[in-house]
Design an enzyme around this catalytic site. Structure first.
Site, PDB file in Angstrom:
ATOM      1  CE1 TYR A  57     -27.623 -21.520 -27.962  1.00  0.00           C
ATOM      2  CE2 TYR A  57     -25.335 -21.349 -28.059  1.00  0.00           C
ATOM      3  CZ  TYR A  57     -26.513 -20.688 -27.732  1.00  0.00           C
ATOM      4  OH  TYR A  57     -26.453 -19.940 -26.676  1.00  0.00           O
TER       5      TYR A  57
ATOM      6  CD  GLN B 241     -24.419 -16.817 -21.945  1.00  0.00           C
ATOM      7  OE1 GLN B 241     -24.932 -16.994 -22.828  1.00  0.00           O
ATOM      8  NE2 GLN B 241     -23.065 -17.699 -21.703  1.00  0.00           N
TER       9      GLN B 241
ATOM     10  CB  ALA C 168     -22.893  -8.295 -27.703  1.00  0.00           C
ATOM     11  CG  LEU C 169     -23.412  -6.897 -32.227  1.00  0.00           C
ATOM     12  CD1 LEU C 169     -22.542  -7.220 -33.398  1.00  0.00           C
ATOM     13  CD2 LEU C 169     -22.977  -5.285 -32.071  1.00  0.00           C
TER      14      LEU C 169
ATOM     15  CD  GLN D 141     -20.578 -11.942 -40.327  1.00  0.00           C
ATOM     16  OE1 GLN D 141     -20.666 -12.649 -39.402  1.00  0.00           O
ATOM     17  NE2 GLN D 141     -21.428 -11.779 -41.195  1.00  0.00           N
ATOM     18  CG  LEU D 142     -13.891 -13.261 -36.206  1.00  0.00           C
ATOM     19  CD1 LEU D 142     -12.790 -14.113 -36.224  1.00  0.00           C
ATOM     20  CD2 LEU D 142     -14.275 -12.893 -34.633  1.00  0.00           C
TER      21      LEU D 142
END
Length: 319
Positions: free
Chosen positions: A54, A184, A215-216, A294-295
């Site tokens: 990443y 995962q 997840a989104l 956003q959390l």
């Protein structure tokens, strides 16, 4: 106080929402990343996911592989809280350490440890099992060496075929070596076939747990994409886009999410993560936050218990 749960047979205790670190250094600079990490920890979270690759997928934006690990490492050193968090990272997709050959695994882990500024990784995933000519026994043996050396506490795997997953577990059992404790996969309301079926059956049968990514669905399940509406999304990875919105299934999923979210007085993203969290074998969905603001929407999923009727409505809409 967030209730921790045991991650499979690893003994690791993790929060029910895993914070994705893919945005660190990419769409969130170091200051923003530190703020998100601080807020996540303050809210009771302790499970942070990253990878040695990443975020090298967008070099034109100045991104480099390992920058997420480096930011997390700087944060750990700054806050002196290494024992308070479970750090998961991955091997196999870094441009200089591509693949799962044993020598590659052993070289890559040293670089991850250096960037993370720690002497051990709590959960170490094989990121992509692209080269199936590498025997699973060589991969598992290399990972077992890292566990025996104390550099890794537990091992897991991400993008892998059901056949190779089964073979890996069989080899670990036969030889008494370190064994994958988690899978995962890509898994969410709009992408279910990637996990449901053979992979989930193995996870259930073998006592593993699922820690799903996307997840989104790269932002689609927040409701930001609608039919005919163009939305620029710098977070789209290759092959992912808001195109779901122009499918009948995508529209049905968004309608069901919106209906339940409105009735519950929460955001659509909260409902989407809650649905995922309540699926069999799932222990902690992974979701990323670019900003502290956003959390809360993500964390709220930990306290949202969907009814059987609501779960069925969503599952039917996404079928």
């Amino acid at each position: 106080m967030t209730e921790l749960r045991t991650l499979g047979s690893s003994g690791l205790r993790v929060s029910p929402l895993c914070l994705g670190g893919n945005v660190f250094g990419w769409t969130a600079d170091k200051t923003q990343s530190f703020a998100v990490l601080d807020a996540y920890l303050a809210a009771g979270g302790n499970f942070i996911d990253t990878a040695d690759s990443y975020m090298h997928y967008f070099p034109e934006q100045g991104n480099e592989p390992g920058q997420s690990e480096s930011i997390i490492g700087d944060w750990l050193a700054s806050r002196r809280n290494r024992d308070d968090v479970v750090i998961a990272t991955k091997v196999g997709d870094h441009p200089k350490f591509m693949g799962l050959a044993p020598a590659n695994i052993k070289a890559a882990v040293e670089e991850s440890l250096r960037r993370l500024r720690t002497d051990h990784i709590d959960l170490y995933y094989t990121h992509f099992d692209r080269d199936e000519s590498i025997p699973v026994d060589e991969i598992i043996t290399a990972l077992d060496d890292l566990v025996k050396a104390g550099k890794v506490r537990a091992i897991a795997t991400s993008n892998i075929s059901p056949e190779r997953l089964s073979a890996s577990l069989e080899f670990s059992d036969r030889e008494g070596l370190a064994r994958y404790v988690a899978l995962q996969p890509q898994y969410n309301l709009i992408a279910r076939d990637s996990y449901e079926g053979a992979r989930r059956e193995i996870v259930q049968r073998e006592g593993l747990v699922c820690v799903p990514y996307f997840a989104l669905a790269s932002g689609f399940l927040t409701g930001k994409y609608r039919p005919g509406k163009n939305t620029e999304n710098v977070r789209n990875l290759p092959g992912l886009a808001g195109g779901y919105a122009d499918t009948e299934r995508g529209v049905k999923v968004l309608d069901a999410l919106e209906q339940i979210a409105t009735a519950r007085g929460v955001e659509m993203a909260t409902v989407a993560v809650a649905w995922l969290a309540q699926q069999p074998t799932v222990i902690a969905p992974i979701a990323s936050a670019r900003t502290v603001e956003q959390l809360p929407v993500l964390l709220a999923a930990q306290d949202l218990q969907l009814s059987d009727t609501e779960l069925e409505t969503l599952t039917t809409a996404s079928s």
